[in-house]
Design an enzyme around this catalytic site. Structure first.
Site, PDB file in Angstrom:
ATOM      1  N   LYS A   1       2.260  -3.490   6.716  1.00 41.03           N
ATOM      2  CA  LYS A   1       2.641  -3.504   5.289  1.00 41.03           C
ATOM      3  C   LYS A   1       4.151  -3.316   5.160  1.00 41.03           C
ATOM      4  O   LYS A   1       4.798  -3.970   4.340  1.00 41.03           O
ATOM      5  CB  LYS A   1       1.888  -2.414   4.514  1.00 41.03           C
ATOM      6  CG  LYS A   1       0.392  -2.674   4.399  1.00 41.03           C
ATOM      7  CD  LYS A   1       0.089  -3.923   3.587  1.00 41.03           C
ATOM      8  CE  LYS A   1      -1.363  -4.317   3.601  1.00 41.03           C
ATOM      9  NZ  LYS A   1      -1.652  -5.641   3.083  1.00 41.03           N
TER      10      LYS A   1
ATOM     11  N   TYR B   1      -1.730  -0.870  10.984  1.00 44.50           N
ATOM     12  CA  TYR B   1      -1.997  -1.416   9.642  1.00 44.50           C
ATOM     13  C   TYR B   1      -0.834  -1.079   8.711  1.00 44.50           C
ATOM     14  O   TYR B   1      -0.287  -1.949   8.021  1.00 44.50           O
ATOM     15  CB  TYR B   1      -3.306  -0.841   9.078  1.00 44.50           C
ATOM     16  CG  TYR B   1      -3.472  -1.085   7.590  1.00 44.50           C
ATOM     17  CD1 TYR B   1      -3.864  -2.333   7.111  1.00 44.50           C
ATOM     18  CD2 TYR B   1      -3.208  -0.082   6.653  1.00 44.50           C
ATOM     19  CE1 TYR B   1      -3.990  -2.571   5.737  1.00 44.50           C
ATOM     20  CE2 TYR B   1      -3.335  -0.313   5.287  1.00 44.50           C
ATOM     21  CZ  TYR B   1      -3.723  -1.547   4.832  1.00 44.50           C
ATOM     22  OH  TYR B   1      -3.842  -1.784   3.489  1.00 44.50           O
TER      23      TYR B   1
ATOM     24  N   SER C   1       0.839  -1.189   0.000  1.00 46.99           N
ATOM     25  CA  SER C   1       0.000   0.000   0.000  1.00 46.99           C
ATOM     26  C   SER C   1       0.876   1.241   0.000  1.00 46.99           C
ATOM     27  O   SER C   1       2.005   1.233   0.524  1.00 46.99           O
ATOM     28  CB  SER C   1      -0.859  -0.022   1.272  1.00 46.99           C
ATOM     29  OG  SER C   1      -1.419   1.240   1.511  1.00 46.99           O
TER      30      SER C   1
HETATM   31  P1  NAD Z   1     -10.989  -7.098   1.710  1.00 46.60           P
HETATM   32  O1  NAD Z   1     -11.185  -7.066   3.173  1.00 46.60           O
HETATM   33  O2  NAD Z   1     -12.155  -6.842   0.830  1.00 46.60           O
HETATM   34  O3  NAD Z   1     -10.350  -8.488   1.278  1.00 46.60           O
HETATM   35  C1  NAD Z   1      -9.442  -9.187   2.100  1.00 46.60           C
HETATM   36  C2  NAD Z   1      -9.890 -10.636   2.156  1.00 46.60           C
HETATM   37  O4  NAD Z   1      -8.970 -11.376   2.976  1.00 46.60           O
HETATM   38  C3  NAD Z   1     -11.266 -10.809   2.783  1.00 46.60           C
HETATM   39  O5  NAD Z   1     -12.054 -11.626   1.940  1.00 46.60           O
HETATM   40  C4  NAD Z   1     -10.999 -11.513   4.127  1.00 46.60           C
HETATM   41  O6  NAD Z   1     -12.045 -12.382   4.492  1.00 46.60           O
HETATM   42  C5  NAD Z   1      -9.690 -12.239   3.838  1.00 46.60           C
HETATM   43  N1  NAD Z   1      -8.840 -12.473   5.021  1.00 46.60           N
HETATM   44  C6  NAD Z   1      -8.457 -11.566   5.948  1.00 46.60           C
HETATM   45  N2  NAD Z   1      -7.696 -12.166   6.883  1.00 46.60           N
HETATM   46  C7  NAD Z   1      -7.576 -13.476   6.522  1.00 46.60           C
HETATM   47  C8  NAD Z   1      -6.927 -14.603   7.085  1.00 46.60           C
HETATM   48  N3  NAD Z   1      -6.255 -14.516   8.238  1.00 46.60           N
HETATM   49  N4  NAD Z   1      -7.021 -15.797   6.455  1.00 46.60           N
HETATM   50  C9  NAD Z   1      -7.702 -15.911   5.299  1.00 46.60           C
HETATM   51  N5  NAD Z   1      -8.371 -14.884   4.731  1.00 46.60           N
HETATM   52  C10 NAD Z   1      -8.312 -13.677   5.330  1.00 46.60           C
HETATM   53  O7  NAD Z   1      -9.795  -6.077   1.366  1.00 46.60           O
HETATM   54  P2  NAD Z   1      -9.325  -5.504  -0.027  1.00 46.60           P
HETATM   55  O8  NAD Z   1      -9.710  -4.066  -0.097  1.00 46.60           O
HETATM   56  O9  NAD Z   1      -9.713  -6.410  -1.117  1.00 46.60           O
HETATM   57  O10 NAD Z   1      -7.754  -5.522   0.197  1.00 46.60           O
HETATM   58  C11 NAD Z   1      -6.956  -6.585  -0.290  1.00 46.60           C
HETATM   59  C12 NAD Z   1      -5.512  -6.319   0.070  1.00 46.60           C
HETATM   60  O11 NAD Z   1      -5.093  -5.072  -0.480  1.00 46.60           O
HETATM   61  C13 NAD Z   1      -5.237  -6.207   1.561  1.00 46.60           C
HETATM   62  O12 NAD Z   1      -3.985  -6.799   1.821  1.00 46.60           O
HETATM   63  C14 NAD Z   1      -5.171  -4.715   1.806  1.00 46.60           C
HETATM   64  O13 NAD Z   1      -4.383  -4.403   2.926  1.00 46.60           O
HETATM   65  C15 NAD Z   1      -4.522  -4.238   0.527  1.00 46.60           C
HETATM   66  N6  NAD Z   1      -4.811  -2.845   0.210  1.00 46.60           N
HETATM   67  C16 NAD Z   1      -6.108  -2.427   0.160  1.00 46.60           C
HETATM   68  C17 NAD Z   1      -6.385  -1.084  -0.136  1.00 46.60           C
HETATM   69  C18 NAD Z   1      -7.816  -0.577  -0.150  1.00 46.60           C
HETATM   70  O14 NAD Z   1      -8.001   0.628  -0.031  1.00 46.60           O
HETATM   71  N7  NAD Z   1      -8.826  -1.426  -0.320  1.00 46.60           N
HETATM   72  C19 NAD Z   1      -5.337  -0.193  -0.391  1.00 46.60           C
HETATM   73  C20 NAD Z   1      -4.021  -0.667  -0.347  1.00 46.60           C
HETATM   74  C21 NAD Z   1      -3.772  -2.002  -0.046  1.00 46.60           C
HETATM   75  C1  UD1 Z   2      -5.800   4.862   3.655  1.00 41.01           C
HETATM   76  C2  UD1 Z   2      -4.367   4.539   3.271  1.00 41.01           C
HETATM   77  C3  UD1 Z   2      -4.338   3.362   2.342  1.00 41.01           C
HETATM   78  C4  UD1 Z   2      -5.088   2.211   2.964  1.00 41.01           C
HETATM   79  C5  UD1 Z   2      -6.528   2.621   3.098  1.00 41.01           C
HETATM   80  C6  UD1 Z   2      -7.351   1.463   3.647  1.00 41.01           C
HETATM   81  C7  UD1 Z   2      -2.984   6.527   3.247  1.00 41.01           C
HETATM   82  C8  UD1 Z   2      -2.386   7.634   2.435  1.00 41.01           C
HETATM   83  N1  UD1 Z   2      -3.760   5.670   2.588  1.00 41.01           N
HETATM   84  O1  UD1 Z   2      -6.414   5.424   2.559  1.00 41.01           O
HETATM   85  O2  UD1 Z   2      -3.008   2.969   2.095  1.00 41.01           O
HETATM   86  O3  UD1 Z   2      -4.968   1.066   2.189  1.00 41.01           O
HETATM   87  O4  UD1 Z   2      -6.549   3.726   4.019  1.00 41.01           O
HETATM   88  O5  UD1 Z   2      -8.520   1.887   4.223  1.00 41.01           O
HETATM   89  O6  UD1 Z   2      -2.778   6.433   4.435  1.00 41.01           O
HETATM   90  N2  UD1 Z   2     -12.552  11.134   3.475  1.00 41.01           N
HETATM   91  C9  UD1 Z   2     -13.525  12.030   3.820  1.00 41.01           C
HETATM   92  N3  UD1 Z   2     -14.679  11.543   4.372  1.00 41.01           N
HETATM   93  C10 UD1 Z   2     -14.906  10.216   4.588  1.00 41.01           C
HETATM   94  C11 UD1 Z   2     -13.893   9.306   4.217  1.00 41.01           C
HETATM   95  C12 UD1 Z   2     -12.717   9.793   3.671  1.00 41.01           C
HETATM   96  O7  UD1 Z   2     -13.369  13.234   3.643  1.00 41.01           O
HETATM   97  O8  UD1 Z   2     -15.971   9.853   5.114  1.00 41.01           O
HETATM   98  C13 UD1 Z   2     -11.316  11.633   2.863  1.00 41.01           C
HETATM   99  C14 UD1 Z   2     -10.075  11.306   3.692  1.00 41.01           C
HETATM  100  O9  UD1 Z   2      -9.819  12.298   4.615  1.00 41.01           O
HETATM  101  C15 UD1 Z   2      -9.008  11.188   2.593  1.00 41.01           C
HETATM  102  C16 UD1 Z   2      -9.779  10.698   1.361  1.00 41.01           C
HETATM  103  O10 UD1 Z   2     -11.149  10.962   1.638  1.00 41.01           O
HETATM  104  O11 UD1 Z   2      -8.501  12.463   2.293  1.00 41.01           O
HETATM  105  C17 UD1 Z   2      -9.607   9.206   1.135  1.00 41.01           C
HETATM  106  O12 UD1 Z   2      -9.857   8.516   2.354  1.00 41.01           O
HETATM  107  P1  UD1 Z   2     -10.001   6.936   2.419  1.00 41.01           P
HETATM  108  O13 UD1 Z   2     -10.881   6.453   1.340  1.00 41.01           O
HETATM  109  O14 UD1 Z   2     -10.350   6.582   3.826  1.00 41.01           O
HETATM  110  O15 UD1 Z   2      -8.556   6.419   2.065  1.00 41.01           O
HETATM  111  P2  UD1 Z   2      -7.136   6.815   2.689  1.00 41.01           P
HETATM  112  O16 UD1 Z   2      -7.274   7.242   4.082  1.00 41.01           O
HETATM  113  O17 UD1 Z   2      -6.447   7.705   1.726  1.00 41.01           O
END
Ligand code: NAD
Ligand code: UD1
Length: 342
Positions: A157, A153, A128
């Site tokens: 990572k 969190y 991330s």
């Molecule tokens: P998500 O929660 O939708 O998917 C994660 C999946 O992993 C879920 O289905 C959950 O049931 C499963 N899981 C969690 N812990 C587990 C365990 N111990 N054993 C087996 N399964 C398990 O999340 P996502 O948004 O799809 O994110 C996927 C990956 O991407 C994560 O590693 C997250 O940290 C990373 N990531 C997400 C974002 C975001 O904003 N969504 C941003 C950057 C990185």
């Molecule tokens: C953060 C992390 C990202 C992580 C993700 C998972 C950073 C830079 N990014 O994303 O790596 O994987 O969380 O959840 O730390 N906002 C509002 N109102 C809301 C929600 C969000 O104004 O109700 C704004 C936030 O202040 C931010 C933007 O929207 O500026 C995006 O927020 P969000 O979607 O929560 O993602 P990040 O916090 O950027």
């Protein structure tokens, strides 16, 4: 040698399910493992509806080492692993740090140890942009140093990337790519799969669509006093289908290499967008005036972060293709379809 059989952990989750659709569409065989802590088995049927294929599925918790080892004794034929499974709520991790370290770090260790029995040498990790903390300079490149991450969190990572570096160093032929995602948004065009957060959403886009559909009264905009053009914070929002395609490219990249691979790659659009940009795009594509209020800054939020995404283009031959309007339109399409049809 082309890779054929891919193990996808967390494949019933948000990014995982979209990636599984892309993998199946590209001809890969997919086996998902997921403990369903943040997803539902019905995702398999949704994937089937889109692809006409059903991935293999094993319900398994990566924290359970014995189960992980048993799994790899039984299933031996994987060419690569894409590891999505993790807990991802930044805010929750601050209050439940041990849960996050156990799930995300111990889960990775068990997966690496278990899979090492079977000589699976290609590993894609979901990292991330949070590893950069609050950068002094944007856009960030992969050379930008790790920053202080206020959340456990984010620390998981950073730790997982370090574990993969050390593991890769210790072996002559272990290939690993950490994809550092920026902010994924949107849904598959069909509206059959999308982001479904449990409870009150933390992230911006699901909060917007749930407000527009009437589940939430208003969106709180966290701060309009940042040093940015419109005062709201800047992020690099990327369409989840573009992100899914980056994983297929990473798997293809392994197949093309003869030497060892250990890479970190930013996966973003290279464009910074503000919270108001997202709201305006949503209002344009939906025709709805969004109810929002300006509130104070959210603790731990970074003012501005976006990617320099040229490494992904040069190395993986991947670049984001979909626009911000594509993201908000698909997110809205998914929200409406889901609330109507389930
Ligand atoms: P998500 O929660 O939708 O998917 C994660 C999946 O992993 C879920 O289905 C959950 O049931 C499963 N899981 C969690 N812990 C587990 C365990 N111990 N054993 C087996 N399964 C398990 O999340 P996502 O948004 O799809 O994110 C996927 C990956 O991407 C994560 O590693 C997250 O940290 C990373 N990531 C997400 C974002 C975001 O904003 N969504 C941003 C950057 C990185
Ligand atoms: C953060 C992390 C990202 C992580 C993700 C998972 C950073 C830079 N990014 O994303 O790596 O994987 O969380 O959840 O730390 N906002 C509002 N109102 C809301 C929600 C969000 O104004 O109700 C704004 C936030 O202040 C931010 C933007 O929207 O500026 C995006 O927020 P969000 O979607 O929560 O993602 P990040 O916090 O950027």
């Amino acid at each position: 040698m082309a890779l054929k059989n891919i193990l996808v952990t967390g494949g019933t989750g948000y990014i995982g399910s979209h990636t599984v659709v892309e993998l199946l569409g590209s001809g890969y065989n997919v086996h998902i493992i997921d403990n369903l802590s943040n997803s539902d088995r019905s995702m398999l049927e949704r994937i089937h509806q889109i692809t006409n294929k059903i991935p293999y599925f094993t319900q398994l918790d990566l924290r359970n080492k014995i189960d992980v080892f048993k799994f790899f004794e039984k299933h031996t034929k994987f060419d690569g692993i894409i590891h999505f499974a993790a807990l991802k709520s930044v805010g929750e991790s601050v209050f439940q740090p041990l849960k996050y370290y156990e799930n995300n770090v111990v889960g990775l260790l068990n997966l690496l140890e278990g899979s090492s029995q079977n000589n699976i040498n290609n590993f894609v990790f979901s990292s991330s942009c949070t590893v950069y903390g609050s950068p002094d300079l944007v856009p960030v490149t992969e050379h930008t140093k790790f920053g202080h991450t206020p959340s456990p969190y984010g620390a998981t990572k950073q730790m997982c990337e370090r574990i993969l570096d050390d593991y890769s160093y210790s072996s002559s032929d272990y290939n690993t790519i950490s994809l550092r995602y920026f902010n994924p948004l949107g849904a598959h065009d069909s509206g059959i799969i999308g982001e479904l957060p449990s409870g009150i959403p933390n992230n911006l886009m699901p909060y917007i669509t749930q407000t527009a559909i009437g589940i939430r009264p208003y969106l709180a905009v966290f701060g309009n006093d940042y040093s940015t053009p419109d005062g709201t914070a800047i992020r690099d929002y990327i369409h989840v289908m573009d992100l899914a395609k980056a994983h297929v490219k990473a798997v293809e990249y392994f197949a093309l290499q003869t030497g060892k691979v250990n890479e970190k790659i930013n996966i973003g659009t290279g464009k910074g967008k503000s919270v108001f940009d997202i709201i305006h795009s949503f209002e344009k594509v939906s025709g709805i005036k969004l109810n929002y209020k300006i509130e104070g800054r959210r603790e731990g939020d970074v003012e501005s972060i976006y990617a320099n995404a040229t490494k992904a283009e040069n190395l993986l031959n991947w670049k984001a293709e979909l626009s911000l309007d594509d993201m908000t339109r698909s997110a809205w399409n998914w929200e409406q379809k889901y609330r109507k049809e389930g």
